[in-house]
Design a protein around this motif. Structure first.
Motif, PDB file in Angstrom:
ATOM      1  N   GLU A   1     -16.019  47.633  -0.283  1.00  0.00           N
ATOM      2  CA  GLU A   1     -16.577  47.785  -1.622  1.00  0.00           C
ATOM      3  C   GLU A   1     -16.283  46.516  -2.405  1.00  0.00           C
ATOM      4  N   ALA A   2     -17.005  46.310  -3.491  1.00  0.00           N
ATOM      5  CA  ALA A   2     -16.809  45.091  -4.274  1.00  0.00           C
ATOM      6  C   ALA A   2     -15.350  44.986  -4.706  1.00  0.00           C
ATOM      7  N   THR A   3     -14.758  43.835  -4.414  1.00  0.00           N
ATOM      8  CA  THR A   3     -13.336  43.660  -4.701  1.00  0.00           C
ATOM      9  C   THR A   3     -13.031  42.199  -4.977  1.00  0.00           C
ATOM     10  N   THR A   4     -11.911  41.954  -5.609  1.00  0.00           N
ATOM     11  CA  THR A   4     -11.445  40.592  -5.862  1.00  0.00           C
ATOM     12  C   THR A   4     -10.074  40.418  -5.229  1.00  0.00           C
ATOM     13  N   ILE A   5      -9.945  39.369  -4.440  1.00  0.00           N
ATOM     14  CA  ILE A   5      -8.652  39.048  -3.845  1.00  0.00           C
ATOM     15  C   ILE A   5      -8.134  37.756  -4.464  1.00  0.00           C
ATOM     16  N   ARG A   6      -6.850  37.560  -4.362  1.00  0.00           N
ATOM     17  CA  ARG A   6      -6.211  36.356  -4.876  1.00  0.00           C
ATOM     18  C   ARG A   6      -5.658  35.549  -3.711  1.00  0.00           C
ATOM     19  N   ILE A   7      -5.891  34.258  -3.752  1.00  0.00           N
ATOM     20  CA  ILE A   7      -5.319  33.352  -2.760  1.00  0.00           C
ATOM     21  C   ILE A   7      -4.313  32.451  -3.468  1.00  0.00           C
ATOM     22  N   ARG A   8      -3.116  32.439  -2.952  1.00  0.00           N
ATOM     23  CA  ARG A   8      -2.062  31.552  -3.459  1.00  0.00           C
ATOM     24  C   ARG A   8      -1.920  30.432  -2.433  1.00  0.00           C
ATOM     25  N   GLN A   9      -2.207  29.221  -2.853  1.00  0.00           N
ATOM     26  CA  GLN A   9      -2.205  28.077  -1.938  1.00  0.00           C
ATOM     27  C   GLN A   9      -1.418  26.939  -2.571  1.00  0.00           C
TER      28      GLN A   9
ATOM     29  N   ARG B   1     -17.979  34.686  -4.733  1.00  0.00           N
ATOM     30  CA  ARG B   1     -17.703  34.003  -6.005  1.00  0.00           C
ATOM     31  C   ARG B   1     -16.234  33.602  -6.073  1.00  0.00           C
ATOM     32  N   VAL B   2     -16.014  32.329  -6.348  1.00  0.00           N
ATOM     33  CA  VAL B   2     -14.656  31.780  -6.379  1.00  0.00           C
ATOM     34  C   VAL B   2     -14.386  31.239  -7.769  1.00  0.00           C
ATOM     35  N   THR B   3     -13.293  31.683  -8.384  1.00  0.00           N
ATOM     36  CA  THR B   3     -12.974  31.333  -9.760  1.00  0.00           C
ATOM     37  C   THR B   3     -11.655  30.581  -9.834  1.00  0.00           C
ATOM     38  N   GLY B   4     -11.636  29.568 -10.698  1.00  0.00           N
ATOM     39  CA  GLY B   4     -10.396  28.850 -10.946  1.00  0.00           C
ATOM     40  C   GLY B   4     -10.475  28.024 -12.206  1.00  0.00           C
ATOM     41  N   GLN B   5      -9.315  27.635 -12.691  1.00  0.00           N
ATOM     42  CA  GLN B   5      -9.228  26.740 -13.842  1.00  0.00           C
ATOM     43  C   GLN B   5      -9.165  25.298 -13.366  1.00  0.00           C
ATOM     44  N   ALA B   6      -9.321  24.371 -14.313  1.00  0.00           N
ATOM     45  CA  ALA B   6      -9.167  22.957 -13.991  1.00  0.00           C
ATOM     46  C   ALA B   6      -8.752  22.217 -15.267  1.00  0.00           C
ATOM     47  N   VAL B   7      -7.880  21.223 -15.096  1.00  0.00           N
ATOM     48  CA  VAL B   7      -7.389  20.431 -16.224  1.00  0.00           C
ATOM     49  C   VAL B   7      -7.381  18.963 -15.836  1.00  0.00           C
ATOM     50  N   PRO B   8      -7.560  18.074 -16.814  1.00  0.00           N
ATOM     51  CA  PRO B   8      -7.510  16.640 -16.505  1.00  0.00           C
ATOM     52  C   PRO B   8      -6.104  16.188 -16.172  1.00  0.00           C
ATOM     53  N   VAL B   9      -6.013  15.148 -15.359  1.00  0.00           N
ATOM     54  CA  VAL B   9      -4.723  14.551 -15.015  1.00  0.00           C
ATOM     55  C   VAL B   9      -4.817  13.050 -15.236  1.00  0.00           C
ATOM     56  N   ALA B  10      -3.671  12.441 -15.417  1.00  0.00           N
ATOM     57  CA  ALA B  10      -3.632  10.995 -15.641  1.00  0.00           C
ATOM     58  C   ALA B  10      -4.017  10.254 -14.367  1.00  0.00           C
TER      59      ALA B  10
ATOM     60  N   ARG C   1       2.454  22.129  -4.998  1.00  0.00           N
ATOM     61  CA  ARG C   1       1.312  22.099  -5.908  1.00  0.00           C
ATOM     62  C   ARG C   1       0.668  23.482  -5.927  1.00  0.00           C
ATOM     63  N   PRO C   2       1.340  24.470  -6.522  1.00  0.00           N
ATOM     64  CA  PRO C   2       0.818  25.837  -6.485  1.00  0.00           C
ATOM     65  C   PRO C   2      -0.560  25.957  -7.116  1.00  0.00           C
ATOM     66  N   SER C   3      -1.397  26.755  -6.473  1.00  0.00           N
ATOM     67  CA  SER C   3      -2.787  26.936  -6.886  1.00  0.00           C
ATOM     68  C   SER C   3      -3.152  28.407  -6.769  1.00  0.00           C
ATOM     69  N   ASP C   4      -4.018  28.858  -7.666  1.00  0.00           N
ATOM     70  CA  ASP C   4      -4.478  30.238  -7.652  1.00  0.00           C
ATOM     71  C   ASP C   4      -5.997  30.276  -7.610  1.00  0.00           C
ATOM     72  N   LEU C   5      -6.526  30.972  -6.626  1.00  0.00           N
ATOM     73  CA  LEU C   5      -7.963  31.119  -6.451  1.00  0.00           C
ATOM     74  C   LEU C   5      -8.304  32.600  -6.450  1.00  0.00           C
ATOM     75  N   LEU C   6      -9.270  32.987  -7.267  1.00  0.00           N
ATOM     76  CA  LEU C   6      -9.754  34.357  -7.289  1.00  0.00           C
ATOM     77  C   LEU C   6     -11.071  34.418  -6.531  1.00  0.00           C
ATOM     78  N   VAL C   7     -11.174  35.355  -5.609  1.00  0.00           N
ATOM     79  CA  VAL C   7     -12.311  35.429  -4.708  1.00  0.00           C
ATOM     80  C   VAL C   7     -12.942  36.814  -4.825  1.00  0.00           C
ATOM     81  N   ALA C   8     -14.170  36.867  -5.343  1.00  0.00           N
ATOM     82  CA  ALA C   8     -14.878  38.133  -5.511  1.00  0.00           C
ATOM     83  C   ALA C   8     -15.850  38.322  -4.351  1.00  0.00           C
ATOM     84  N   VAL C   9     -15.689  39.446  -3.640  1.00  0.00           N
ATOM     85  CA  VAL C   9     -16.484  39.734  -2.446  1.00  0.00           C
ATOM     86  C   VAL C   9     -17.187  41.069  -2.637  1.00  0.00           C
ATOM     87  N   ASP C  10     -18.472  41.077  -2.307  1.00  0.00           N
ATOM     88  CA  ASP C  10     -19.278  42.293  -2.378  1.00  0.00           C
ATOM     89  C   ASP C  10     -19.924  42.488  -1.007  1.00  0.00           C
ATOM     90  N   PRO C  11     -19.690  43.611  -0.353  1.00  0.00           N
ATOM     91  CA  PRO C  11     -20.274  43.799   0.982  1.00  0.00           C
ATOM     92  C   PRO C  11     -21.795  43.768   0.989  1.00  0.00           C
TER      93      PRO C  11
END
Length: 293
Positions: free
Chosen positions: A253-261, A283-292, A267-277
């Motif tokens: 069923e439609a669900t969202t999983i989290r990937i910790r990479q 659909r993959v969701t994440g934030q992003a910020v500028p770096v020097a 360099r911890p990262s969080d990815l949200l992955v929405a899957v619908d059978p």
């Protein structure tokens, strides 16, 4: 483009640097972003990517601000890559900072990629990409054995509940599930040997995962074919993992999983992955910020 012209184009190119799948500049996966790459040819883009030194740099080679549609290409320091999730998220957040949040459409080598952007209450940009249609097939024994040999892993190191597959989410990735968190944490592989195996099969990364529970996976992604030991966040592989979980019947069923990479490389990262059978896209969701720079 001759050498002198190439050098001039590179020196005058504005290169933005973002880190994706985090709100912390010291986390996530850094990506170069060039919002105006119309003047650069392939040699120029490759040279810029090599100079930036990140796993990938994204180049906007054409676009229309009014329709919010842009052409996008991706280069690692060694070669062009068909699709890159973290550089897509970084580019989308960078563009949203220039033209405002909302829907974007990217024309990429793997087809149209829609991205929804927004700005959170903390002011951090956030993007949700909709992948190309995913697919997944069982990995052949010879493929698995060659990869395990290069990794220094044994069959006994794998989780029997999550069989090895080759999964596609814009690129192909060998998916191997570790039986324990300790096995995933201990990664010291033969760089050249794994790169050779990956090139022979056309894999972009080897996605190593450990399932903590049904909704949380930890991941590591060796990327020697791109000249990088490991990716701290891999959006294309995250999409492929979503398709893999659907293919093996783990998602009903439609669900969202989290990937910790990235946590094992600082360099911890969080990815949200929405899957619908009912939908081959992920659909993959994440934030992003500028770096020097």
């Amino acid at each position: 483009m001759n050498t002198e012209s190439l050098a001039t184009e590179i020196l005058t190119t504005e290169i933005l640097r973002y880190t994706a799948f985090t709100s912390d500049p010291s986390g996530g996966n850094p990506a170069g972003v060039v919002l105006d790459a119309a003047r650069l040819d392939e040699d120029g883009m490759l040279a810029v990517a090599a100079g930036v030194g990140y796993s990938e740099t994204a180049f906007v080679t054409a676009g229309d601000t009014a329709s919010r549609r842009f052409r996008l290409r991706y280069f690692s320091p060694l070669a062009e890559v068909a699709f890159c999730g973290h550089a897509t998220v970084a580019t989308a957040v960078a563009l949203a900072g220039r033209i405002g949040p909302g829907e974007l459409l990217f024309d990429t080598p793997v087809g149209e990629i829609g991205v929804a952007t927004e700005t959170g209450g903390d002011g951090v940009g956030r993007a949700t990409l909709t992948s190309a249609p995913t697919r997944s097939r069982p990995a052949a024994d010879a493929e698995v054995d060659a990869a395990l040999a290069a990794l220094g892993w044994a069959r006994e190191d794998l989780d029997p509940a999550l069989p090895p597959h080759v999964a596609f989410g814009g690129n192909e990735h060998l998916v191997l599930a570790a039986a324990t968190r300790a096995r995933l944490a201990s990664l010291a592989y033969d760089f050249d040997a794994l790169a050779a195996v990956m090139r022979s099969h056309g894999w972009t990364t080897v996605q190593l995962v450990w399932r903590e529970d049904g909704g949380l996976f930890h991941a590591r992604d060796p990327f020697p074919v791109g000249g990088v030991v490991e990716d701290p966040a891999t959006g294309a592989a995250a999409a492929a993992l979503g398709g893999y979980l659907r293919a093996i019947g783990e998602v009903t069923e439609a669900t969202t999983i989290r990937i910790r990479q990235g946590e094992d490389m600082g360099r911890p990262s969080d990815l949200l992955v929405a899957v619908d059978p009912a939908d081959a896209r992920v659909r993959v969701t994440g934030q992003a910020v500028p770096v020097a720079g």
